[in-house]
Write a protein that holds these residues in place. Sequence first.
Motif, PDB file in Angstrom:
ATOM      1  N   PRO A  50       0.775  -1.225   0.000  1.00 38.35           N
ATOM      2  CA  PRO A  50       0.000   0.000   0.000  1.00 38.35           C
ATOM      3  C   PRO A  50       0.813   1.285   0.000  1.00 38.35           C
ATOM      4  O   PRO A  50       0.378   2.272  -0.543  1.00 38.35           O
ATOM      5  CB  PRO A  50      -0.843  -0.101   1.279  1.00 38.35           C
ATOM      6  N   SER A  51       1.954   1.315   0.607  1.00 46.31           N
ATOM      7  CA  SER A  51       2.667   2.586   0.715  1.00 46.31           C
ATOM      8  C   SER A  51       4.160   2.352   0.716  1.00 46.31           C
ATOM      9  O   SER A  51       4.700   1.658   1.559  1.00 46.31           O
ATOM     10  CB  SER A  51       2.266   3.304   2.018  1.00 46.31           C
ATOM     11  N   ALA A  52       4.856   2.991  -0.232  1.00 46.45           N
ATOM     12  CA  ALA A  52       6.296   2.795  -0.324  1.00 46.45           C
ATOM     13  C   ALA A  52       7.021   3.335   0.891  1.00 46.45           C
ATOM     14  O   ALA A  52       8.152   2.959   1.172  1.00 46.45           O
ATOM     15  CB  ALA A  52       6.830   3.473  -1.586  1.00 46.45           C
ATOM     16  N   THR A  53       6.390   4.228   1.639  1.00 50.51           N
ATOM     17  CA  THR A  53       7.049   4.801   2.811  1.00 50.51           C
ATOM     18  C   THR A  53       7.244   3.779   3.902  1.00 50.51           C
ATOM     19  O   THR A  53       8.035   3.987   4.812  1.00 50.51           O
ATOM     20  CB  THR A  53       6.221   5.980   3.369  1.00 50.51           C
ATOM     21  N   SER A  54       6.528   2.638   3.832  1.00 53.17           N
ATOM     22  CA  SER A  54       6.662   1.606   4.849  1.00 53.17           C
ATOM     23  C   SER A  54       7.638   0.511   4.442  1.00 53.17           C
ATOM     24  O   SER A  54       7.813  -0.449   5.169  1.00 53.17           O
ATOM     25  CB  SER A  54       5.287   0.975   5.133  1.00 53.17           C
ATOM     26  N   ALA A  55       8.254   0.642   3.269  1.00 49.08           N
ATOM     27  CA  ALA A  55       9.202  -0.359   2.820  1.00 49.08           C
ATOM     28  C   ALA A  55      10.476  -0.301   3.643  1.00 49.08           C
ATOM     29  O   ALA A  55      10.765   0.691   4.309  1.00 49.08           O
ATOM     30  CB  ALA A  55       9.531  -0.145   1.338  1.00 49.08           C
ATOM     31  N   SER A  56      11.244  -1.406   3.589  1.00 46.92           N
ATOM     32  CA  SER A  56      12.532  -1.428   4.257  1.00 46.92           C
ATOM     33  C   SER A  56      13.381  -0.288   3.729  1.00 46.92           C
ATOM     34  O   SER A  56      13.476  -0.087   2.516  1.00 46.92           O
ATOM     35  CB  SER A  56      13.231  -2.760   3.994  1.00 46.92           C
ATOM     36  N   PRO A  57      13.997   0.512   4.599  1.00 46.24           N
ATOM     37  CA  PRO A  57      14.739   1.682   4.147  1.00 46.24           C
ATOM     38  C   PRO A  57      15.889   1.342   3.217  1.00 46.24           C
ATOM     39  O   PRO A  57      16.293   2.162   2.402  1.00 46.24           O
ATOM     40  CB  PRO A  57      15.252   2.306   5.462  1.00 46.24           C
ATOM     41  N   GLU A  58      16.424   0.130   3.294  1.00 43.15           N
ATOM     42  CA  GLU A  58      17.524  -0.264   2.421  1.00 43.15           C
ATOM     43  C   GLU A  58      17.046  -0.798   1.083  1.00 43.15           C
ATOM     44  O   GLU A  58      17.839  -0.949   0.159  1.00 43.15           O
ATOM     45  CB  GLU A  58      18.381  -1.331   3.112  1.00 43.15           C
ATOM     46  N   GLY A  59      15.754  -1.075   0.939  1.00 43.75           N
ATOM     47  CA  GLY A  59      15.263  -1.666  -0.288  1.00 43.75           C
ATOM     48  C   GLY A  59      15.558  -3.150  -0.350  1.00 43.75           C
ATOM     49  O   GLY A  59      16.390  -3.668   0.379  1.00 43.75           O
ATOM     50  N   ARG A  60      14.878  -3.842  -1.233  1.00 46.07           N
ATOM     51  CA  ARG A  60      15.037  -5.300  -1.374  1.00 46.07           C
ATOM     52  C   ARG A  60      16.223  -5.613  -2.275  1.00 46.07           C
ATOM     53  O   ARG A  60      16.284  -5.155  -3.413  1.00 46.07           O
ATOM     54  CB  ARG A  60      13.774  -5.893  -1.971  1.00 46.07           C
ATOM     55  N   PRO A  61      17.177  -6.414  -1.805  1.00 42.32           N
ATOM     56  CA  PRO A  61      18.267  -6.839  -2.686  1.00 42.32           C
ATOM     57  C   PRO A  61      17.705  -7.677  -3.829  1.00 42.32           C
ATOM     58  O   PRO A  61      16.862  -8.538  -3.616  1.00 42.32           O
ATOM     59  CB  PRO A  61      19.158  -7.694  -1.776  1.00 42.32           C
ATOM     60  N   THR A  62      18.189  -7.432  -5.024  1.00 42.74           N
ATOM     61  CA  THR A  62      17.652  -8.140  -6.187  1.00 42.74           C
ATOM     62  C   THR A  62      18.643  -9.111  -6.807  1.00 42.74           C
ATOM     63  O   THR A  62      18.258  -9.913  -7.662  1.00 42.74           O
ATOM     64  CB  THR A  62      17.196  -7.139  -7.259  1.00 42.74           C
ATOM     65  N   SER A  63      19.894  -9.060  -6.418  1.00 40.59           N
ATOM     66  CA  SER A  63      20.888  -9.988  -6.956  1.00 40.59           C
ATOM     67  C   SER A  63      21.327 -10.956  -5.869  1.00 40.59           C
ATOM     68  O   SER A  63      21.240 -10.641  -4.675  1.00 40.59           O
ATOM     69  CB  SER A  63      22.106  -9.234  -7.477  1.00 40.59           C
ATOM     70  N   GLY A  95      10.989 -14.449  -7.576  1.00 42.29           N
ATOM     71  CA  GLY A  95      12.325 -13.986  -7.900  1.00 42.29           C
ATOM     72  C   GLY A  95      13.277 -13.889  -6.732  1.00 42.29           C
ATOM     73  O   GLY A  95      14.260 -13.138  -6.795  1.00 42.29           O
ATOM     74  N   THR A  96      13.035 -14.624  -5.658  1.00 36.52           N
ATOM     75  CA  THR A  96      13.962 -14.623  -4.530  1.00 36.52           C
ATOM     76  C   THR A  96      15.342 -15.079  -5.023  1.00 36.52           C
ATOM     77  O   THR A  96      15.476 -16.182  -5.546  1.00 36.52           O
ATOM     78  CB  THR A  96      13.465 -15.566  -3.421  1.00 36.52           C
ATOM     79  N   PRO A  97      16.388 -14.239  -4.835  1.00 31.41           N
ATOM     80  CA  PRO A  97      17.673 -14.534  -5.476  1.00 31.41           C
ATOM     81  C   PRO A  97      18.638 -15.389  -4.664  1.00 31.41           C
ATOM     82  O   PRO A  97      19.741 -15.661  -5.132  1.00 31.41           O
ATOM     83  CB  PRO A  97      18.266 -13.140  -5.687  1.00 31.41           C
ATOM     84  N   LEU A  98      18.234 -15.804  -3.453  1.00 26.72           N
ATOM     85  CA  LEU A  98      19.191 -16.498  -2.591  1.00 26.72           C
ATOM     86  C   LEU A  98      18.510 -17.601  -1.787  1.00 26.72           C
ATOM     87  O   LEU A  98      17.442 -17.392  -1.211  1.00 26.72           O
ATOM     88  CB  LEU A  98      19.834 -15.504  -1.622  1.00 26.72           C
ATOM     89  N   ILE A  99      19.146 -18.770  -1.765  1.00 33.34           N
ATOM     90  CA  ILE A  99      18.770 -19.860  -0.867  1.00 33.34           C
ATOM     91  C   ILE A  99      19.974 -20.149   0.018  1.00 33.34           C
ATOM     92  O   ILE A  99      21.105 -20.227  -0.464  1.00 33.34           O
ATOM     93  CB  ILE A  99      18.397 -21.138  -1.641  1.00 33.34           C
ATOM     94  N   VAL A 100      19.736 -20.312   1.320  1.00 31.70           N
ATOM     95  CA  VAL A 100      20.794 -20.701   2.245  1.00 31.70           C
ATOM     96  C   VAL A 100      20.369 -21.965   2.973  1.00 31.70           C
ATOM     97  O   VAL A 100      19.293 -22.010   3.573  1.00 31.70           O
ATOM     98  CB  VAL A 100      21.106 -19.598   3.272  1.00 31.70           C
ATOM     99  N   VAL A 101      21.188 -23.004   2.878  1.00 32.13           N
ATOM    100  CA  VAL A 101      21.003 -24.211   3.690  1.00 32.13           C
ATOM    101  C   VAL A 101      21.895 -24.040   4.911  1.00 32.13           C
ATOM    102  O   VAL A 101      23.119 -23.948   4.781  1.00 32.13           O
ATOM    103  CB  VAL A 101      21.374 -25.483   2.910  1.00 32.13           C
ATOM    104  N   LEU A 102      21.290 -23.979   6.080  1.00 33.78           N
ATOM    105  CA  LEU A 102      22.017 -23.595   7.287  1.00 33.78           C
ATOM    106  C   LEU A 102      22.046 -24.724   8.310  1.00 33.78           C
ATOM    107  O   LEU A 102      21.043 -25.030   8.951  1.00 33.78           O
ATOM    108  CB  LEU A 102      21.364 -22.348   7.905  1.00 33.78           C
ATOM    109  N   GLY A 103      23.208 -25.354   8.457  1.00 33.28           N
ATOM    110  CA  GLY A 103      23.414 -26.318   9.531  1.00 33.28           C
ATOM    111  C   GLY A 103      23.982 -25.617  10.755  1.00 33.28           C
ATOM    112  O   GLY A 103      24.245 -24.413  10.727  1.00 33.28           O
ATOM    113  N   HIS A 104      24.192 -26.371  11.822  1.00 38.38           N
ATOM    114  CA  HIS A 104      24.690 -25.707  13.028  1.00 38.38           C
ATOM    115  C   HIS A 104      25.453 -26.646  13.945  1.00 38.38           C
ATOM    116  O   HIS A 104      25.360 -27.875  13.848  1.00 38.38           O
ATOM    117  CB  HIS A 104      23.539 -25.043  13.788  1.00 38.38           C
ATOM    118  N   GLN A 105      26.175 -26.053  14.832  1.00 39.46           N
ATOM    119  CA  GLN A 105      26.985 -26.751  15.840  1.00 39.46           C
ATOM    120  C   GLN A 105      26.084 -27.526  16.805  1.00 39.46           C
ATOM    121  O   GLN A 105      25.009 -27.081  17.170  1.00 39.46           O
ATOM    122  CB  GLN A 105      27.802 -25.691  16.594  1.00 39.46           C
ATOM    123  N   ARG A 106      26.557 -28.695  17.209  1.00 41.26           N
ATOM    124  CA  ARG A 106      25.859 -29.531  18.198  1.00 41.26           C
ATOM    125  C   ARG A 106      24.396 -29.786  17.821  1.00 41.26           C
ATOM    126  O   ARG A 106      23.484 -29.616  18.646  1.00 41.26           O
ATOM    127  CB  ARG A 106      25.942 -28.911  19.593  1.00 41.26           C
TER     128      ARG A 106
END
Length: 244
Positions: A34-47, A137-148
């Motif tokens: 509805p309003s661009a003023t409520s978007a994330s101030p950094e904008g959406r990364p596209t690459s 168009g989500t440009p990134l997938i992360v498979v995240l494992g972890h310690q223990r």
Amino acid sequence: MHRAGHPDRRALLSGGLVVTTAALVGCSSTSAAPSATSASPEGRPTSPAAAFARLMEGNKRWVSGDLQHPDRDPNRRQFVAEGQEPFGAILSCIDSRVPPELLFDTGLGDLYVMRTGGEAVGPVVTGSVEYGPMTSGTPLIVVLGHQRCGAVKAAYKSIRTGKPLPGNLEAIAEALRPAYEQAVREGGADPVDSMARAQVTLTSADLRSNQDLAPLVRKGALAVVGAYYSLDTGKVDVLAGAPS
């Protein structure tokens, strides 16, 4: 990579037991907010590189404690209520100590998140991971494992001793068997940790070569990153696939 009588990695991606996943957040199309003023101030990364940099910057803030808590106010809630365009999709463990939105210092509408025991995969899990890249168009997938990782530890013990886990937990162990076999081949002082890392690299490689995601990877529209989270430090380290 697998022994006779065990399903191969592709079969696990295309037809394994589905462990609990996060919902496909707002499966409606990504209509204009509805309003661009409520978007994330950094904008959406596209690459892929920009999305990856955004995540890693957030993780640095998590490690240092200098958090911004972005996109977590009523304005942001209203902005994403009618549509979403997350810049990343995270496949991580169900472990309560590894919430992706917190450890990457993100907020509402920033990430698709799928969480299963030990990042075990099945058709619905894989479809959930594919959803963002293939529909918005989500440009990134992360498979995240972890310690223990408790799921990996339980699966390792079950496979090593030949004692099945109770109920549907055994399906998690079977899904993690290729990672167990790789860890055994490689050896090392901590086989459970080796197995956790193997699960990340195997799963990210399989997603990278997935018949639907591979074309996006080849043309540079998508990166699939394998990463590992330290419970002790809060730091995320890349194991494979970081975009340049």
